[in-house]
Enzyme design. Sequence first.
Site, PDB file in Angstrom:
ATOM      1  N   CYS A 189      12.824   2.833 -86.140  1.00 34.90           N
ATOM      2  CA  CYS A 189      12.765   4.157 -87.169  1.00 34.90           C
ATOM      3  C   CYS A 189      13.083   6.423 -86.622  1.00 34.90           C
ATOM      4  O   CYS A 189      12.077   6.327 -85.966  1.00 34.90           O
ATOM      5  CB  CYS A 189      11.516   4.828 -87.626  1.00 34.90           C
ATOM      6  SG  CYS A 189      12.112   5.513 -89.134  1.00 34.90           S
ATOM      7  N   CYS A 367      17.205   5.196 -93.179  1.00 35.80           N
ATOM      8  CA  CYS A 367      15.901   6.555 -92.875  1.00 35.80           C
ATOM      9  C   CYS A 367      15.734   7.907 -93.711  1.00 35.80           C
ATOM     10  O   CYS A 367      16.569   8.894 -93.708  1.00 35.80           O
ATOM     11  CB  CYS A 367      16.605   6.983 -91.399  1.00 35.80           C
ATOM     12  SG  CYS A 367      15.290   8.108 -90.823  1.00 35.80           S
TER      13      CYS A 367
END
Length: 438
Positions: A189, A367
Amino acid sequence: MAALRRLRQCHPTGIAISPFHTASRAFAKQHYKMLVVGGGSGGISMSARMKRMLGAENVAVVEPSEMHYYQPIWTLVGAGAKTLTSSGRSTASVMPSGVKWVKSKVQEINPDTNTVRTDDGNEISYEYLIVALGLQLHFEKIKGLPEGFEHPKIGSNYSVQTVEKTWKALQDFKEGNAVFTFPNTPVKCAGAPQKIMYLSDAFLRKTGKRAKANIIYNTSLPVLFGIKKYADSLWDIVKQRDLQVNLRQNLIEVRADKQEAVFENLDKPGETKVLEYEMLHVTPPMGPNLVVQGSPLADEAGWLDVNKDNLQHKRYPNVFGIGDCTNLPTAKTGAAVAAQTAILNSTISKVLKNEKPDKIYDGYTSCPLVTSYNTVILAEFDYNGQPLETFPINQAKERRTMYHMKADVMPHLYWHGLLRGLWGGPGPYRKLFHLGMK
């Protein structure tokens, strides 16, 4: 040193094992048609799919941890918007019923003999293997860590042991530098290191402390975000909110007793700068899973060497990989795992029938860039770094609806969709929303 030991363990205990599936520690040699190593998001979701495909009695999962965490929500835990408790459930509760849970740690994978050895000395053989072991956090590669977490004013949203320390540091902030870091390695991430910066800015404004704060984001990258469309929007936010972004700066040391962080200029190796901090959020260096790295399954860099189109291993056709442990050239996110489960399910189905896999993974990943306590920029893109957006709107804009999706819808989708093998990403919905167009 206690923090060091805790960070190395990273496996809270004390959760009772569900009676609906069996845990195993000391059985003699075991054999399974499908063995899944790793009980994270990729491992649990694929074991649920394999149970439906092969029958529960033919599937086993090797996973030592008694707790399973929905890690994407830790961004909000570190900012006080969610609790750590809400992010975790017992592994027993997410393990598909009837599937064998081997509660041990994988010590060695030997694809030449189709065996896996666990830390308690057991050997398990398999016909097919799914590797879902995730990646490794390396706090220890920063001088002064992880023992520096014993001190206040420093946290990290990347570990169950340190995420609440981020929130404590934010609450205790008085005046000075709030420093946020991005390491010189691949990370999971890649948006998370800056999400906490935007949330901290919002919190300090809300509590009237922003005027006394100097917010600094030091990233090893040459860009703010890898996809230009979203990076342009983020740069606008950075300017509007008076955030200081320094590119190509890599954290190499933390002097927690003095509240100092030392950064190296990657464009001028050897040149360092010391920053005093009132709050420090550390994103640790990360690397391949050590078991994968030490096996014939790894590529030269230590990641699981899989075909990027179908997730089958390049040299061992009965081995497959999913998620952060692989060398797939896309961002390592939960959204990527979801999309990969649908592809891998199709690949395995074809391989079992001696047919050629025909479903191709486009590298889809997502994301949700949290920019405040009620806004998100939803970045979605493919292998080529091209936006691959689900909704027929400009997702580079900050939106309240996307925050609601990140904070409330996605956790529900994770626990009740992905982990049950029922959610394979938004691909079908994207086609619907875009009337069949990409």
